[in-house]
Design a protein around this motif. Structure first.
Motif, short mmCIF file in Angstrom:
data_model
loop_
_atom_site.label_atom_id
_atom_site.label_comp_id
_atom_site.label_asym_id
_atom_site.label_seq_id
_atom_site.Cartn_x
_atom_site.Cartn_y
_atom_site.Cartn_z
N THR A 63 0.83 -1.20 0.00
CA THR A 63 0.00 0.00 0.00
C THR A 63 0.86 1.25 0.00
O THR A 63 1.81 1.37 0.78
CB THR A 63 -0.91 0.01 1.24
OG1 THR A 63 -1.70 -1.16 1.23
CG2 THR A 63 -1.80 1.23 1.25
N ARG A 64 0.52 2.21 -0.83
CA ARG A 64 1.20 3.50 -0.85
C ARG A 64 0.30 4.47 -0.09
O ARG A 64 -0.85 4.70 -0.46
CB ARG A 64 1.43 3.95 -2.29
CG ARG A 64 2.28 2.94 -3.08
CD ARG A 64 2.36 3.27 -4.55
NE ARG A 64 3.18 4.44 -4.79
CZ ARG A 64 3.49 4.87 -6.02
NH1 ARG A 64 3.05 4.22 -7.08
NH2 ARG A 64 4.23 5.93 -6.17
N LYS A 65 0.86 5.05 0.95
CA LYS A 65 0.04 5.80 1.89
C LYS A 65 0.83 6.99 2.40
O LYS A 65 2.05 6.99 2.38
CB LYS A 65 -0.38 4.89 3.06
CG LYS A 65 -1.39 5.47 4.03
CD LYS A 65 -1.87 4.37 4.97
CE LYS A 65 -2.82 4.94 6.02
NZ LYS A 65 -2.08 5.70 7.03
N ILE A 66 0.12 8.01 2.90
CA ILE A 66 0.76 9.21 3.42
C ILE A 66 0.03 9.63 4.69
O ILE A 66 -1.18 9.43 4.84
CB ILE A 66 0.72 10.37 2.39
CG1 ILE A 66 1.43 11.60 2.94
CG2 ILE A 66 -0.68 10.72 2.00
CD1 ILE A 66 1.55 12.73 1.94
N ASP A 67 0.78 10.19 5.62
CA ASP A 67 0.21 10.73 6.85
C ASP A 67 1.10 11.88 7.31
O ASP A 67 2.27 11.97 6.93
CB ASP A 67 0.12 9.65 7.93
CG ASP A 67 -1.01 9.94 8.91
OD1 ASP A 67 -1.46 11.10 8.95
OD2 ASP A 67 -1.42 9.02 9.63
N TYR A 68 0.55 12.74 8.11
CA TYR A 68 1.30 13.92 8.55
C TYR A 68 0.83 14.31 9.92
O TYR A 68 -0.24 13.91 10.40
CB TYR A 68 1.10 15.10 7.59
CG TYR A 68 -0.32 15.62 7.56
CD1 TYR A 68 -0.69 16.70 8.36
CD2 TYR A 68 -1.28 15.03 6.76
CE1 TYR A 68 -1.98 17.17 8.35
CE2 TYR A 68 -2.57 15.49 6.74
CZ TYR A 68 -2.92 16.57 7.54
OH TYR A 68 -4.21 17.03 7.54
N ILE A 69 1.65 15.13 10.58
CA ILE A 69 1.34 15.63 11.90
C ILE A 69 2.09 16.94 12.09
O ILE A 69 3.14 17.17 11.48
CB ILE A 69 1.72 14.59 12.98
CG1 ILE A 69 0.92 14.83 14.26
CG2 ILE A 69 3.21 14.61 13.27
CD1 ILE A 69 1.00 13.67 15.22
N ARG A 70 1.54 17.80 12.94
CA ARG A 70 2.16 19.10 13.16
C ARG A 70 2.21 19.41 14.65
O ARG A 70 1.26 19.14 15.38
CB ARG A 70 1.37 20.21 12.45
CG ARG A 70 1.98 21.60 12.61
CD ARG A 70 1.14 22.65 11.91
NE ARG A 70 -0.04 22.98 12.64
CZ ARG A 70 -0.14 23.95 13.56
NH1 ARG A 70 0.93 24.65 13.86
NH2 ARG A 70 -1.27 24.20 14.16
N TYR A 71 3.33 19.94 15.08
CA TYR A 71 3.48 20.42 16.45
C TYR A 71 4.15 21.79 16.38
O TYR A 71 5.36 21.92 16.28
CB TYR A 71 4.34 19.45 17.27
CG TYR A 71 4.40 19.82 18.74
CD1 TYR A 71 3.35 19.47 19.60
CD2 TYR A 71 5.46 20.53 19.26
CE1 TYR A 71 3.40 19.82 20.92
CE2 TYR A 71 5.52 20.88 20.59
CZ TYR A 71 4.48 20.52 21.43
OH TYR A 71 4.52 20.87 22.76
N GLY A 72 3.33 22.84 16.41
CA GLY A 72 3.84 24.19 16.24
C GLY A 72 4.40 24.37 14.85
O GLY A 72 3.75 24.10 13.84
N GLY A 73 5.64 24.82 14.75
CA GLY A 73 6.29 24.96 13.46
C GLY A 73 6.96 23.70 12.96
O GLY A 73 7.53 23.70 11.88
N VAL A 112 6.83 20.10 11.43
CA VAL A 112 5.94 19.31 10.57
C VAL A 112 6.63 18.00 10.24
O VAL A 112 7.82 17.98 9.91
CB VAL A 112 5.59 20.07 9.28
CG1 VAL A 112 4.66 19.25 8.41
CG2 VAL A 112 4.96 21.42 9.60
N LEU A 113 5.89 16.90 10.34
CA LEU A 113 6.41 15.58 10.00
C LEU A 113 5.42 14.91 9.06
O LEU A 113 4.24 14.76 9.38
CB LEU A 113 6.61 14.74 11.26
CG LEU A 113 7.22 13.35 11.04
CD1 LEU A 113 8.67 13.50 10.58
CD2 LEU A 113 7.16 12.53 12.32
N ILE A 114 5.92 14.50 7.90
CA ILE A 114 5.11 13.83 6.88
C ILE A 114 5.72 12.45 6.64
O ILE A 114 6.91 12.34 6.32
CB ILE A 114 5.06 14.62 5.57
CG1 ILE A 114 4.58 16.05 5.83
CG2 ILE A 114 4.16 13.94 4.55
CD1 ILE A 114 4.67 16.95 4.62
N GLY A 115 4.92 11.41 6.82
CA GLY A 115 5.37 10.05 6.57
C GLY A 115 4.80 9.53 5.26
O GLY A 115 3.62 9.72 4.97
#
Length: 577
Positions: A235-245, A247-250
């Protein structure tokens, strides 16, 4: 003030969560509410003095100053950062600014100091008005500077949702977004990367990531971090999360997907907000090298679990599988860096504890108590780290060695070994006592003549608590948001009608209807009982009349009998004559 400030804030939260996309146009009316200014004054005073001030304890002069501050804000007469002109002053501020010399006034105006007390009150009022407006609109992927969401929540979400991602785009945009509307830029960034048409292509053979509804769920709930490494088409998938400035994208898929996404982000930020980003500000990193995020390292471990399944014919087959686990570990390098800032260690590769001379004039009991508080903070911060025991044991070793060197210099004991010999391993025994010159420490403690000394915590690895692996639920929300949404749902008339129709379909009855039925039956039976009692009362009267009639007839019969007997006696007497 007609209402309480908490009630006004609660109503704002309810209104904004009922219609999160509604354009708010009445913020000035809330700014006029003196209840909010009083509540802001109470909060800032609690931060300033360390004690909460009840509403009844606010003086009349303070209320008048608050009213003057509110009017100045509404009339555009308020100036941020005023150091000498105050509409309201802190309860701790006893300075007479009118009698200050020019030198002291110049020092106050030029020296960097915390923001004035009245500035913080205005900021608190603006926060109370704007926070409910934007909390209903913020993305659930944003976790910084929001109530109920902190760094621990981010780590738990990463542990649950980022398993199996190979490539990561990590960006620290806090320095680039200074002076700009951070919320606008981040919301645009999140809108761009929420598009799943390009990056989410589920595979039929990838059973771990597929569910009956087609959503990306983890099928193995007992081991959610396990991801199979085999399979021709993953599966090709994307997820992200933010904590203030931060940013983390998996990204789960080839590196080309990550490069394409980074290019789109750079172009979008440049065209939309004139924000210049480059490849260095958004590096692409592989999970095998370790991803540093919030002082933790995200990495993976290869495991070989035993897989058991039922084959054709009901035969149970056991075989070795290959998979990976997402590991969230504390960064020892970052920990040493923080200790170096506090002057606890020296050296990089082999850090050696340094004596904490800032606590030289404090007592042993006070020093141990302060270090225990520091250790408690460290234990809580690394609560979800896989290497929690090791990192906390290292912190305890550094602090214990630093205090031992401090006590050796303070009490002239020459070495740490001498300090440990007298004060024990956790430094809980007093170091000043000398045999033959004073009573034993426990006798003085029993009489209340000395201060109790708490030993240092976590001096052994077995005393450090285990890592918290509590499962993080899907679709998690803070408790206050869940209560708010439940209240809004119950207040909706559609909810009541749906519940009634559901009860009717299932042949059940609601508690309210059951109580109503009982009351109605009671009233109806009470009317029937009243009618019956009236009837019974009438029957009793008839019986009474009958008894009276019978008694009267009996009396008449007895009289007639007596009269007949008298007549017979009279006839006998006449015959004898």
């Amino acid at each position: 003030m007609k209402e309480d400030g908490v009630a006004v804030c609660s109503q704002m939260w309810i209104e904004n969560f009922q219609e999160p996309n509604k354009t708010v146009t009445n913020l000035t009316n809330y700014l006029r509410r003196l209840e909010l200014w009083v509540l802001a004054y109470q909060k800032v005073c609690a931060d300033e003095t360390g004690a909460y001030m009840p509403r009844s304890a606010i003086t009349r002069s303070a209320l008048e100053d608050l009213l003057a501050l509110r009017n100045a804000v509404l009339d555009d007469r308020f100036k941020w950062g005023a150091r000498l002109q105050f509409f309201i002053r802190s309860p701790k501020d006893k300075t007479d600014y009118e009698s200050l010399s020019k030198r002291k006034i110049r020092a106050i105006l030029t020296t960097t100091q915390p923001s004035p007390f009245q500035d913080r009150i205005v900021q608190e009022v603006l926060l109370m008005i704007l926070e409910p407006v934007y909390e209903g609109r913020f993305s659930q992927r944003s976790f910084a500077f929001r109530p109920g969401r902190n760094a621990h929540t981010v780590l738990r979400v990463i542990r649950r949702s980022f398993a199996g991602y190979l490539w990561y785009i990590k960006g620290d945009l806090s320095a680039m977004l200074d002076g700009m509307k951070v919320g606008m830029v981040i919301s645009s960034l999140m809108r761009d990367i929420r598009d799943k048409k390009e990056f989410y292509r589920p595979s039929k053979s990838d059973v771990i990531w597929n569910s009956s509804d087609g959503d990306a769920e983890q099928g193995n709930t007992s081991w959610p971090e396990f991801v199979p490494t085999s399979g021709p088409d993953k599966t090709r998938k994307i997820d992200y999360i933010r904590y203030g400035g931060h940013v983390l994208i998996g990204i789960r898929g080839p590196r080309a997907d990550a490069a394409t996404l980074r290019k789109q982000l750079i172009e979008f930020c440049d065209q939309k907000y004139m924000l210049k980003l480059d490849n260095e500000s958004l590096p692409i990193e592989h999970i095998t090298k370790g991803i540093m995020f919030l002082d933790h390292v995200l990495c993976r471990r290869v495991v070989y679990p035993t897989l058991r399944y039922t084959a054709t014919g009901g035969k149970i087959i056991s075989e070795k599988g290959v998979g990976t686990l997402l590991s969230v570990t504390a960064s020892l390098k970052q920990c040493i860096k923080q200790f170096r800032k506090l002057s606890f260690v020296k050296g990089d590769r082999d850090p050696d504890p340094q004596p904490c001379f800032r606590m030289f004039h404090a007592t042993q009991a006070h020093t141990n108590s302060q270090m225990n508080k520091f250790l408690s903070v460290m234990v809580e911060w690394y609560r979800y780290a896989d290497n929690r025991k090791k990192i906390v044991n290292f912190c305890s070793y550094i602090i214990r060695g630093s205090l031992a060197k401090l006590y050796a210099a303070k009490y002239k004991l020459r070495s740490r070994a001498k300090v440990y010999k007298i004060g024990s391993r956790n430094l809980s025994r007093p170091l000043k006592e000398k045999k033959g010159q004073s009573p034993e420490y426990h006798n003085l403690l029993r009489m209340g003549l000395v201060e109790s000394i708490d030993g240092l915590q976590y001096t052994r690895m077995s005393l450090v608590p285990e890592t918290d692996y509590t499962p993080f639920p899907v679709g998690w929300r803070p408790d206050h948001e869940k209560a708010l949404l439940e209240y809004i749902r119950l207040e909706d008339p559609k909810t009541l009608e749906e519940e009634r129709s559901c009860l009717r379909d299932q042949g059940l009855i609601s508690p309210q209807d059951y109580v109503s039925m009982l009351v109605w039956n009671y009233k109806r039976n009470a009317v029937a009982v009243d009618q019956l009692s009236s009837v019974l009362t009438g029957e009793n009267s008839i019986e009474t009349m009958g008894s009276e009639f019978l008694s009267t007839s009996n009396d008449e019969n007895s009289n007639q009998k007596n009269r007949s007997e008298e007549d017979n006696e009279e006839r006998i007497r006449v015959a004898q004559m």
